[in-house]
Design a protein around this motif. Structure first.
Motif, PDB file in Angstrom:
ATOM      1  N   ALA A   1      15.103  -0.840  73.276  1.00 50.80           N
ATOM      2  CA  ALA A   1      13.755  -0.501  72.802  1.00 50.80           C
ATOM      3  C   ALA A   1      12.827  -1.689  73.001  1.00 50.80           C
ATOM      4  O   ALA A   1      12.991  -2.725  72.366  1.00 50.80           O
ATOM      5  N   PHE A   2      11.882  -1.534  73.918  1.00 53.19           N
ATOM      6  CA  PHE A   2      10.919  -2.596  74.214  1.00 53.19           C
ATOM      7  C   PHE A   2       9.493  -2.193  73.847  1.00 53.19           C
ATOM      8  O   PHE A   2       8.665  -3.029  73.546  1.00 53.19           O
ATOM      9  N   GLY A   3       9.197  -0.899  73.983  1.00 54.60           N
ATOM     10  CA  GLY A   3       7.795  -0.469  73.986  1.00 54.60           C
ATOM     11  C   GLY A   3       7.353   0.247  72.728  1.00 54.60           C
ATOM     12  O   GLY A   3       8.044   0.252  71.713  1.00 54.60           O
ATOM     13  N   ALA A   4       6.193   0.857  72.824  1.00 54.70           N
ATOM     14  CA  ALA A   4       5.533   1.678  71.801  1.00 54.70           C
ATOM     15  C   ALA A   4       4.861   0.829  70.717  1.00 54.70           C
ATOM     16  O   ALA A   4       5.270  -0.298  70.446  1.00 54.70           O
ATOM     17  N   LYS A   5       3.841   1.400  70.138  1.00 57.50           N
ATOM     18  CA  LYS A   5       3.151   0.762  69.019  1.00 57.50           C
ATOM     19  C   LYS A   5       4.026   0.918  67.779  1.00 57.50           C
ATOM     20  O   LYS A   5       4.347  -0.058  67.101  1.00 57.50           O
ATOM     21  N   ILE A   6       4.392   2.176  67.516  1.00 57.24           N
ATOM     22  CA  ILE A   6       5.442   2.440  66.534  1.00 57.24           C
ATOM     23  C   ILE A   6       6.535   3.198  67.271  1.00 57.24           C
ATOM     24  O   ILE A   6       6.264   4.211  67.914  1.00 57.24           O
ATOM     25  N   GLY A   7       7.739   2.681  67.236  1.00 54.60           N
ATOM     26  CA  GLY A   7       8.847   3.339  67.916  1.00 54.60           C
ATOM     27  C   GLY A   7       9.973   3.545  66.923  1.00 54.60           C
ATOM     28  O   GLY A   7      10.506   2.592  66.370  1.00 54.60           O
ATOM     29  N   ARG A   8      10.286   4.794  66.676  1.00 54.53           N
ATOM     30  CA  ARG A   8      11.346   5.093  65.710  1.00 54.53           C
ATOM     31  C   ARG A   8      12.373   5.974  66.407  1.00 54.53           C
ATOM     32  O   ARG A   8      12.013   6.942  67.067  1.00 54.53           O
ATOM     33  N   LEU A   9      13.631   5.613  66.254  1.00 56.10           N
ATOM     34  CA  LEU A   9      14.680   6.443  66.833  1.00 56.10           C
ATOM     35  C   LEU A   9      15.790   6.622  65.818  1.00 56.10           C
ATOM     36  O   LEU A   9      16.266   5.660  65.217  1.00 56.10           O
ATOM     37  N   ASP A  10      16.189   7.864  65.640  1.00 51.53           N
ATOM     38  CA  ASP A  10      17.377   8.152  64.841  1.00 51.53           C
ATOM     39  C   ASP A  10      18.483   8.556  65.806  1.00 51.53           C
ATOM     40  O   ASP A  10      18.311   9.494  66.579  1.00 51.53           O
ATOM     41  N   GLN A  11      19.565   7.807  65.767  1.00 50.93           N
ATOM     42  CA  GLN A  11      20.703   8.173  66.615  1.00 50.93           C
ATOM     43  C   GLN A  11      21.879   8.526  65.714  1.00 50.93           C
ATOM     44  O   GLN A  11      22.347   7.702  64.919  1.00 50.93           O
ATOM     45  N   ASN A  12      22.335   9.766  65.845  1.00 52.02           N
ATOM     46  CA  ASN A  12      23.442  10.232  65.013  1.00 52.02           C
ATOM     47  C   ASN A  12      24.610  10.650  65.893  1.00 52.02           C
ATOM     48  O   ASN A  12      24.429  11.380  66.862  1.00 52.02           O
ATOM     49  N   ILE A  13      25.782  10.182  65.548  1.00 53.93           N
ATOM     50  CA  ILE A  13      26.962  10.587  66.320  1.00 53.93           C
ATOM     51  C   ILE A  13      28.011  11.171  65.376  1.00 53.93           C
ATOM     52  O   ILE A  13      28.369  10.550  64.370  1.00 53.93           O
ATOM     53  N   TRP A  14      28.443  12.341  65.723  1.00 57.26           N
ATOM     54  CA  TRP A  14      29.460  13.034  64.937  1.00 57.26           C
ATOM     55  C   TRP A  14      30.790  12.916  65.677  1.00 57.26           C
ATOM     56  O   TRP A  14      30.934  13.409  66.792  1.00 57.26           O
ATOM     57  N   LEU A  15      31.735  12.192  65.073  1.00 61.25           N
ATOM     58  CA  LEU A  15      33.052  12.026  65.685  1.00 61.25           C
ATOM     59  C   LEU A  15      33.932  13.155  65.156  1.00 61.25           C
ATOM     60  O   LEU A  15      34.598  13.015  64.132  1.00 61.25           O
ATOM     61  N   GLY A  16      33.867  14.285  65.862  1.00 62.63           N
ATOM     62  CA  GLY A  16      34.467  15.503  65.334  1.00 62.63           C
ATOM     63  C   GLY A  16      35.813  15.827  65.939  1.00 62.63           C
ATOM     64  O   GLY A  16      36.056  16.962  66.353  1.00 62.63           O
ATOM     65  N   GLY A  17      36.711  14.862  66.032  1.00 68.43           N
ATOM     66  CA  GLY A  17      38.040  15.106  66.573  1.00 68.43           C
ATOM     67  C   GLY A  17      38.807  13.815  66.461  1.00 68.43           C
ATOM     68  O   GLY A  17      38.224  12.761  66.216  1.00 68.43           O
ATOM     69  N   GLU A  18      40.133  13.916  66.658  1.00 69.21           N
ATOM     70  CA  GLU A  18      40.912  12.681  66.584  1.00 69.21           C
ATOM     71  C   GLU A  18      40.825  11.901  67.898  1.00 69.21           C
ATOM     72  O   GLU A  18      40.510  12.455  68.942  1.00 69.21           O
TER      73      GLU A  18
END
Lengths: 428, 255
Positions: free
Chosen positions: A254-271
């Motif tokens: 993430a380098f840019g934007a005046k306001i930069g918001r990111l939600d990153q969600n990862i679901w580890l749904g297995g063994e």
């Protein structure tokens, strides 16, 4: 908890588009609009948005972008040098600017085409990976998108070339809703670079949503680069669902934007899932860059690794919130989280919050957060060899961040990002 | 020529006096060894020459070929030809040795009004140096000192010295932590770099290094002053007798 401002033009367009597409998609859009109407634009009183001031966003009565220019003054170049280069303009797949030579086992096409031609696949995952009920802007994206990108690595496909995607936002006071769906079949492997840029000093509100599903034994590397002009607003959701034995490595730059918001969600749904989510953030001027990450270890024997490095100068602010949930069944979880911030000016701010919630008893979870300034000894070392003070600073700051970029496996992408990082820092 | 006159220095934050009037003249082509017990100020002296900001010079002067070094920033001293081989070379993960050296060399060339070297020319230049010092090629691609053994770090210092071609080389306890093979390699490197217009100040606690880097002069530093000077036989005498006899003799002088 919501700004009392009616985004009349945006909502009117969402109403109109809620009738677009097959029945299941119309239902999804209607759901998205309902969620967004309920949640609106959150104020800082909402805990999840506490450090992301959206007053300036709420103030504008945006219109919704419909297409964009056919040609651009600037060349957005290529990070990967790959023959597969897809250009999305204001959320639409641009057939003239994109090059997608046929590859065995790969589908890469407009989302509008995909929801007709690959309806079953798209229906199974679109809006199913992303939890739009928990993200008001992803909900709005779902109500609004009229095109997007669909990438599918078919079962067993080993796509050698990087798939490079350039999302361009162009215009003034427009909402842009890039939508990407990536499905990796069983045993499939591939690499994706998604880059968000602006056409000059755009003042769009870019609200991207990318969903990724990795099937059994899939192996995916995904680089996301947010390099928009510092006049643009960028609020995104990047959600991933993995099933057993899949490996997913992601790098958020993430380098840019005046306001930069990111939600990153990862679901580890297995063994036996392996997950990387790393980030490099460089904030300068009065930028505010906020990354919320969330990992859900739902089942046993999974490993996750997370390194976030942030460089903050001038009056910029960076927010990091790293959640790791280890669910009750997720025994033998191994989760590592590191967050390091480098403050280059006395007026730079970092708000860092690791948040581990562990409901299983036989797990290994580590986290560490550090905030610091440049160390004196390496500075002296470089200067004693003749490197000027400014350059020595740039080199050390670069090295701090490059440690993350070096984990990227594609040589060209890594080298180009390191160059881009260096350019961004050399003018400090 | 290096001329040090009546040099006094303190630790900047503590105002603790460490150097108490050093006088030293080094002419081109000469190798001067500075020996002394722990705490005598010899490492401080090396670092003051290099411009380390944790020390503050309170009196005296240092000139290199007539130029006032004490007025110069750290990097300007390097451009003027000063090079200190560190006792503890710093690890810089993420920066390749090649990149680092090119930045350093070109900064120096630029400061001296010379044209910067392009990457092809530079690679050719440093390969020659690698060959001259018989160093492994992978030194070029590795990150600066990262994960290097003690010996590798010191060899890397000598390699940098070869590339930057300094006028004045200061070796700060370069022998510390080295086994005999590593010591020989490092000394061979230094000897390969000796030349009629280059000066060396070799700071060391032990005489051992001076078997391999044979000095023209040996100075003994105690209590922040040079108390005795001589030729290489003085080092041998020290090896035999230790520092004790000198400490007694000069106890009065250093108070």
């Amino acid at each position: 908890m919501t700004y009392e401002i009616e985004q009349s033009q945006v909502l009117a367009m969402a109403e109109k588009r809620s009738g677009d597409g097959p029945a299941w998609l119309r239902d999804l859009r209607t759901k998205g609009l309902k969620i967004h109407r309920e949640h609106g634009i959150p104020t800082p009183k909402n805990e999840e948005w506490k450090y992301t001031p959206l007053r300036d966003v709420a103030r504008v009565d945006y219109t919704v972008a419909e297409g964009g220019p056919a040609v651009f003054d600037q060349d957005f170049g290529s990070l990967s040098g790959s023959p597969i280069r897809i250009v999305m303009v204001n959320g639409r797949f641009d057939r003239n600017l994109s090059e997608v030579p046929a590859q065995t086992g790969l589908i890469a096409c407009s989302l509008r085409d995909a929801w007709i031609e690959h309806e079953e696949l798209v229906q199974a995952h679109l809006g199913q990976v992303a939890r739009i009920e928990e993200h008001t802007f992803a909900a709005l994206n779902t109500a609004l998108f009229d095109d997007g990108l669909f990438i599918c690595f078919k079962d067993g496909a080993a796509v050698e070339h990087v798939i490079e995607v350039i999302h361009v936002s162009s215009g003034e006071e427009m909402v842009v809703v890039p939508r990407t769906l990536i499905v990796a079949g069983e045993n499939a492997s591939g690499k994706i670079v998604e880059r968000y840029v602006t056409d000059g000093n755009s003042t769009c509100l870019t609200l991207p949503v990318t969903e990724v599903f990795t099937a059994r034994y899939a192996n995916i590397e995904h680089v996301r680069v947010q390099d928009e002009a510092t006049t643009n607003f960028h609020i995104g959701l990047w959600e991933i669902k993995q099933v057993e034995n899949s490996e997913y490595r992601s790098y958020n730059v993430a380098f840019g934007a005046k306001i930069g918001r990111l939600d990153q969600n990862i679901w580890l749904g297995g063994e036996h899932v392996v997950t990387r989510l790393d980030g490099v953030v460089v904030a300068r001027g009065e930028q505010l860059l906020d990354n919320h990450t969330r990992l859900d270890h739902a089942l046993p024997n999974c490993n996750s690794y997370e390194i976030y490095k942030q460089i903050i100068d001038d009056k910029a602010t960076v927010v990091f919130n790293g959640k790791i949930f280890v669910h009750q069944d997720a025994q033998k979880t191994d989760a590592e989280q590191t967050n390091q911030a480098l403050l280059l000016s006395p007026t730079a701010t970092i708000n860092s919050k690791p948040q581990l919630e562990i409901f299983a008893d036989d797990v290994k979870c580590t986290h560490g957060a550090t905030v610091g300034q440049l160390e004196e000894e390496p500075m002296f070392y470089l200067r004693s060899r003749g490197v000027t003070k400014d350059k020595a600073e740039a080199i050390l700051v670069y090295a701090f961040a490059a440690e993350v970029l070096e984990l990227i496996s594609d040589d060209t992408v890594r080298d180009n990002l390191e160059k881009r990082l260096f350019d961004k820092l050399a003018i400090l | 020529m290096l001329e040090v006159k009546n040099l006094h220095a303190v630790v900047a934050e503590e105002e603790k006096q460490i150097l108490r009037g050093i006088n030293l003249t080094v002419k081109p082509g000469e190798v001067h060894a500075i020996m002394g017990p722990n705490g005598s100020g010899k490492s401080t002296f090396a670092n003051v020459l290099a411009g380390r900001e944790t020390y503050e010079v309170t009196d005296g002067s240092v000139t290199l070929d007539g130029a006032d070094m004490l007025e110069m920033e750290v990097e300007d001293r390097a451009h003027a030809g000063v090079f200190m081989a560190f006792q503890y070379p710093v690890e810089i993960p993420g920066v390749s040795n090649t990149y680092f050296l090119r930045a350093a060399l070109n900064a120096k060339r630029q400061a001296n009004g010379e044209e910067e070297l392009g990457s092809m020319e530079f690679m050719k230049f440093i390969r020659e140096k690698i060959d001259l010092l018989k160093l492994p090629q992978d030194l070029l691609t590795r990150s600066v000192n990262e994960g290097f053994s003690g010996g590798e770090k010191k060899r890397n210092e000598i390699f940098q010295m070869a590339v930057l071609e300094p006028r004045l080389c200061v070796l700060d306890e370069t022998d510390s932590g080295l086994d005999i093979d590593a010591l020989k390699t490092v000394a061979d490197g230094v000897n390969a770099l000796r030349s009629p217009d280059r000066m060396f100040v070799v700071v060391t606690h032990y005489q051992r290094l001076l078997n391999y880097i044979v000095p023209d002069y040996v100075h003994i530093l105690m209590g922040g002053k040079i108390v005795k000077s001589g030729d290489k036989s003085l080092a041998l005498e020290l090896e035999e007798k230790g520092y004790g006899w000198l400490e007694e003799e000069f106890a009065g002088a250093t108070q």
